[in-house]
Design a protein around this motif. Sequence first.
Motif, PDB file in Angstrom:
ATOM      1  N   ALA A 139      -8.042   1.064  -1.388  1.00 56.20           N
ATOM      2  CA  ALA A 139      -7.797   2.507  -1.498  1.00 56.20           C
ATOM      3  C   ALA A 139      -8.187   3.221  -0.209  1.00 56.20           C
ATOM      4  O   ALA A 139      -7.499   4.143   0.242  1.00 56.20           O
ATOM      5  N   LYS A 168      -5.639   2.303   2.558  1.00 56.13           N
ATOM      6  CA  LYS A 168      -4.405   3.062   2.346  1.00 56.13           C
ATOM      7  C   LYS A 168      -4.584   4.514   2.794  1.00 56.13           C
ATOM      8  O   LYS A 168      -3.744   5.053   3.518  1.00 56.13           O
ATOM      9  N   ALA A 169      -5.671   5.150   2.383  1.00 56.63           N
ATOM     10  CA  ALA A 169      -5.906   6.552   2.758  1.00 56.63           C
ATOM     11  C   ALA A 169      -6.023   6.710   4.272  1.00 56.63           C
ATOM     12  O   ALA A 169      -5.467   7.647   4.851  1.00 56.63           O
ATOM     13  N   ASP A 188     -14.771   3.071  -3.673  1.00 58.36           N
ATOM     14  CA  ASP A 188     -13.821   2.401  -4.579  1.00 58.36           C
ATOM     15  C   ASP A 188     -13.615   3.191  -5.868  1.00 58.36           C
ATOM     16  O   ASP A 188     -12.605   3.017  -6.549  1.00 58.36           O
ATOM     17  N   GLU A 233      -2.509   6.057   5.920  1.00 56.22           N
ATOM     18  CA  GLU A 233      -1.600   7.175   5.646  1.00 56.22           C
ATOM     19  C   GLU A 233      -1.979   8.402   6.474  1.00 56.22           C
ATOM     20  O   GLU A 233      -1.105   9.092   7.003  1.00 56.22           O
ATOM     21  N   LEU A 288       0.831  -1.204   0.000  1.00 53.20           N
ATOM     22  CA  LEU A 288       0.000   0.000   0.000  1.00 53.20           C
ATOM     23  C   LEU A 288       0.867   1.257   0.000  1.00 53.20           C
ATOM     24  O   LEU A 288       0.437   2.307  -0.433  1.00 53.20           O
ATOM     25  N   LEU A 307      -9.978  10.948  -2.420  1.00 56.45           N
ATOM     26  CA  LEU A 307     -10.246  10.080  -1.275  1.00 56.45           C
ATOM     27  C   LEU A 307      -9.309  10.424  -0.122  1.00 56.45           C
ATOM     28  O   LEU A 307      -9.733  10.540   1.026  1.00 56.45           O
ATOM     29  N   ARG A 308      -8.042  10.608  -0.439  1.00 52.07           N
ATOM     30  CA  ARG A 308      -7.055  10.975   0.582  1.00 52.07           C
ATOM     31  C   ARG A 308      -7.443  12.295   1.242  1.00 52.07           C
ATOM     32  O   ARG A 308      -7.369  12.447   2.452  1.00 52.07           O
ATOM     33  N   CYS A 339     -11.801  -2.389   0.888  1.00 52.91           N
ATOM     34  CA  CYS A 339     -11.459  -1.403  -0.141  1.00 52.91           C
ATOM     35  C   CYS A 339     -10.016  -0.934   0.079  1.00 52.91           C
ATOM     36  O   CYS A 339      -9.756  -0.088   0.938  1.00 52.91           O
ATOM     37  N   PRO A 362     -11.386   9.020  -6.996  1.00 50.54           N
ATOM     38  CA  PRO A 362      -9.956   9.141  -7.323  1.00 50.54           C
ATOM     39  C   PRO A 362      -9.117   9.198  -6.037  1.00 50.54           C
ATOM     40  O   PRO A 362      -9.530   9.785  -5.031  1.00 50.54           O
ATOM     41  N   GLU A 363      -7.950   8.566  -6.084  1.00 50.91           N
ATOM     42  CA  GLU A 363      -7.092   8.424  -4.907  1.00 50.91           C
ATOM     43  C   GLU A 363      -6.820   9.755  -4.200  1.00 50.91           C
ATOM     44  O   GLU A 363      -6.903   9.849  -2.982  1.00 50.91           O
ATOM     45  N   GLN A 364      -6.489  10.788  -4.960  1.00 47.56           N
ATOM     46  CA  GLN A 364      -6.168  12.091  -4.371  1.00 47.56           C
ATOM     47  C   GLN A 364      -7.377  12.676  -3.639  1.00 47.56           C
ATOM     48  O   GLN A 364      -7.247  13.216  -2.543  1.00 47.56           O
TER      49      GLN A 364
END
Length: 148
Positions: A82, A85-86, A125, A89, A51, A132-133, A80, A128-130
């Motif tokens: 993603a 990971k978010a 899911d 982090e 991750l 979601l973070r 999920c 977008p990753e950015q």
Amino acid sequence: MHKRWGAGLARAENPEDVVIDRWFFKGEGARTKMHNGISRLWWFGHVTHDLGTTPFELTETLLSLQDIQTAILERSLGRCPAVVKAVLEALRKYWTQLEKTPQRGNLIQEWAKEIRLRGGAYVLDTVPEQRLRYVVESSLQQRLAPVA
């Protein structure tokens, strides 16, 4: 496993049941992965593998507090990658502030509940990753603000 659960064997009415329950994978669903000690450890490694920038970079964060494991992996969020990971982090980034929080376990549980509620409004899911973070991190910042 023996160090953690072995002491209860001598006191148990049915020690065989304790061994089967804690040492062997029995049952179905997400709870089973978390209830059995060996599968639980394997699952933590599996979920956090790759991750971050190094293979098990976020494993330590996951293992740092029981409430993190409960709030994330024993709920739908744990399915999920993603989101996992978010969340991990964000926890790692704000860990110093989190440590100063008297009821950090409750904070984590409520924060995870908020994230799950957002998942009821849109499919996490597909975010977008950015973005979601940002959502996960800003939510944690708001909860930590009174502490700072």
